[in-house]
Design an enzyme around this catalytic site. Structure first.
Site, PDB file in Angstrom:
ATOM      1  N   LYS B  74     -60.640 -27.095  13.390  1.00 49.79           N
ATOM      2  CA  LYS B  74     -61.972 -26.557  13.689  1.00 49.79           C
ATOM      3  C   LYS B  74     -61.883 -25.067  14.025  1.00 49.79           C
ATOM      4  CE  LYS B  74     -65.924 -27.628  16.746  1.00 49.79           C
ATOM      5  NZ  LYS B  74     -66.395 -28.505  17.841  1.00 49.79           N
ATOM      6  N   SER B 143     -70.605 -30.718  16.663  1.00 50.17           N
ATOM      7  CA  SER B 143     -70.268 -29.419  16.148  1.00 50.17           C
ATOM      8  C   SER B 143     -69.035 -29.402  15.262  1.00 50.17           C
ATOM      9  CB  SER B 143     -70.038 -28.456  17.313  1.00 50.17           C
ATOM     10  OG  SER B 143     -68.954 -28.887  18.111  1.00 50.17           O
ATOM     11  N   SER B 167     -69.512 -33.987  20.049  1.00 47.13           N
ATOM     12  CA  SER B 167     -69.128 -33.206  18.866  1.00 47.13           C
ATOM     13  C   SER B 167     -67.920 -33.708  18.099  1.00 47.13           C
ATOM     14  CB  SER B 167     -68.903 -31.745  19.261  1.00 47.13           C
ATOM     15  OG  SER B 167     -70.125 -31.097  19.472  1.00 47.13           O
TER      16      SER B 167
END
Lengths: 423, 423
Positions: B74, B143, B167
């Site tokens: 990420k 996210s 997330s």
């Protein structure tokens, strides 16, 4: 005798600037003059740009709750307008792109970052050059060495430190200032170099409890409130801990004396014992710190093993050798101890305990014993040290107050009252 | 039908490489080919340097527990050999000096960081361009959007995510993969951008529970062990939570059906209620997230307010308006709830609960509801989502298992068993 501006507390300096009795420039100039005079002996600063700071002071309009009061920031905290070395040659030329959240809070409150203060390497054991202002042959303690020495020597009224075992409380104690380690997680650690993540805590140093409370509010990003010393009947526990015999004679008698004086002043002081099992807590703490510390060192150990100190390499190797099951067991044991100590301390406004095992050790190599600090840090409890005594070598000896988790406000008001009573 | 290398699980790919049945280059090439084919539709990657990754794959000797298995990371995680934007134009040209600890652990285990995956802006609400591989008209969730979509689409077997509300679990659920959010603090967050520090947790996604356990060990920096599905009598709680009515019909009936099927297979499944007071927990969570989120945004809000999204500016303003006392009360309430829920869940091997309120919403603007995620994150409990069902639109629906704090090992072995029973 006139008090020079650099000798004022933060709250008093802010009040005078707000009242038009002092200018930001005069305050900052007094701090810089003190540094120029004393820095060759003390070596508290890792980076300080005199011209840049003076420009900022001259341009400052004195607004915001800090009204231009200057701060020393430990050099493991990222700053966008100053280099940040983390106390390591690996980061000699490192200049972060973004401020740490705590630095941003200082700016937002109208404070001035005077400079970066010396830290041990990565806030661990390998010391920097800083000396104890009370006797330069002695360590100032670590890892927040520069902040403690700078505040003690009236180079700056406020300092930022971080604590993984005892790195705020111990140097504050050795240098004879007030230190505050909040409840774990209360103040942002974002943009600060980690050492052992399950215990790393941002804290601060000052020359009175009122300043600690003021600075805490600034760092938390809320409007600073007035600190009222605890009124009414005070109920303290007195926890010698299972390390009591490791404290020197002067520390033990100072603490016993403090308990007697507080009782004589009407404070309820009751002996309180730690729950069973905590005799193992230092070993469990060390295992946890080694495991996590090794992982935080991992990227630097991969890229620049030759630039790590022998202490850091030893920590890395110890931590990588810890077995997974022992680490998980350590996490579980501290989890249980936190709940048990919360219960044991719940009936007290705060608990009195030694701040350190004795005065600052002689020499700069050893920054001091963690025996009276690691436990409160790993239990996530807030702690304040009060510079109440002197030891046989004439160096400061502290009294520490610890409170239940998230009772930081009560702790600070109790500390203000206890500081008055022990004064 | 032959399984292509990019479709293998991480553990199976590592086994084949170790056995000489597959080369690191062939595995990485298959992943890159899949990405070349699908990336125009999915947009999972924020940065991927095909030549650099292929060079690393060709040079890799296949050693280490990961044996060259590639990972998607990420883009709020710092990488020294790739830019790191945190999903924000402010950091368009940002190239960190040092790897995050989790990236270092991947390197140390012989894994390959294939590239950086799309994140929402600063892991908060403003979405990136990623689409759901099951239906590109739908959000992949956020996210950790890119990691979930890339793992689901067989672009890479493993993805790193972070969870502040939901997330990791929510995008894993929406994309039909397994997701794991560990106990708060278990995996290092050092070198990862913070959103709300008292809840931010590093986690991961994969296409089976065994891979989650394997990757967790790598990220923790310990020798990966074999995951044994929980044997013997299994005792599950079934916690619908006070948000049950917010789940859609398909989710509610899927969960009820799962409970029945598990009971029919000999699992003890008992309804368990949350302790009193937790009806307020979403409001308290939101306050806490706003307060901390605003402070983490502070440095960027000071330096580049014009480059923040409208969502980030709103979060900043909301959080700065929260009164100090309300924040402290929020910390205290969650502290008490953690202890109370630990007790309520202590008798169960794990607790079954919805993974999300329903299938992935249509459109890319809204990454989904936090109702079934925020609580476990803020309680610091470990959670796994299992892609067990399909909803009326043919999109994945998950079952979430939650365990007491620090019972991550038990949770993973329970999840492996439950996944078998629901298969």
């Amino acid at each position: 005798m006139t008090t020079r501006p650099n000798e004022l507390t933060a709250v008093e300096a802010a009040r005078r600037i707000d009242a038009g009795e002092l200018t930001v420039e005069a305050l900052v100039r007094a701090c810089l003059d003190r540094i120029e005079e004393r820095e060759p002996d003390i070596a508290a600063w890792a980076h300080l740009d005199r011209e840049q700071v003076l420009d900022a002071a001259v341009a400052h309009d004195g607004s915001g709750p800090m009204h231009g009061v200057p701060v020393g920031v430990k050099d493991i905290v990222d700053t966008a307008d100053a280099p940040t070395t983390y106390g390591s040659p690996i980061y000699r030329d490192h200049w972060p792109e973004t401020d740490a959240v705590c630095v941003n809070r200082i700016h937002a409150a109208g404070g001035i970052v005077l400079g970066k203060t010396v830290t041990t390497e990565f806030a661990a054991r390998y010391p920097g050059p800083t000396r104890n202002p009370h006797d330069v042959r002695h360590t100032p303690g670590g890892s927040s060495s520069g902040s403690a020495a700078a505040v003690a020597d009236c180079m700056v009224p406020l300092g930022i430190g971080t604590q993984t075992a005892g790195s705020v409380i111990r140097p504050a104690t050795f240098c004879g200032v007030y230190g505050y380690k909040p409840t774990f997680g209360l103040l942002s650690f974002s943009g600060v170099r980690h050492y052992a993540e399950s215990v790393d805590t941002l804290g601060c140093m000052a020359r009175c409890v009122e300043d600690l409370a003021f600075f805490r509010d600034v760092l938390l990003g809320v409007e600073p409130g007035d600190l009222e010393p605890h009124a009414g009947r005070l109920r303290l526990g007195f926890c010698r801990t299972h390390h009591w015999e490791e404290a020197d004679e002067a520390t033990r008698s100072s603490l016993d004396d403090a308990a007697k004086r507080l009782a004589a002043a009407g404070v309820s002081v009751e002996d309180v014992n730690l729950p069973r099992g905590l005799e193992d807590s230092l070993d469990v703490y060390n295992l946890l710190q080694q495991f996590e510390g090794a992982r935080c060192l991992g990227p630097d150990h991969e890229s620049h093993p030759d630039l790590l100190s022998v202490d850091a390499r030893a920590l890395h190797d110890l931590g990588m050798a810890v077995e997974a099951d022992r680490y998980r067991e350590a996490l579980r044991r501290f989890h249980g101890w936190r709940v048990a100590v919360d219960e044991a301390f719940a009936g007290y406004d705060a608990v009195l305990t030694p701040s350190a095992a004795g005065e600052a050790p002689r020499g700069l190599r050893f920054t001091g014993d963690i025996a009276f600090n690691y436990l409160w840090t790993a239990l996530h409890l807030p702690a304040v040290t009060i510079p109440a005594f002197r030891g046989p070598q004439g160096l400061p000896v502290g009294a520490q107050l610890v409170a239940p988790r998230h009772e930081d406000d009560r702790l600070l008001s109790v500390a203000a009252r206890v500081a008055q009573l022990l004064a």
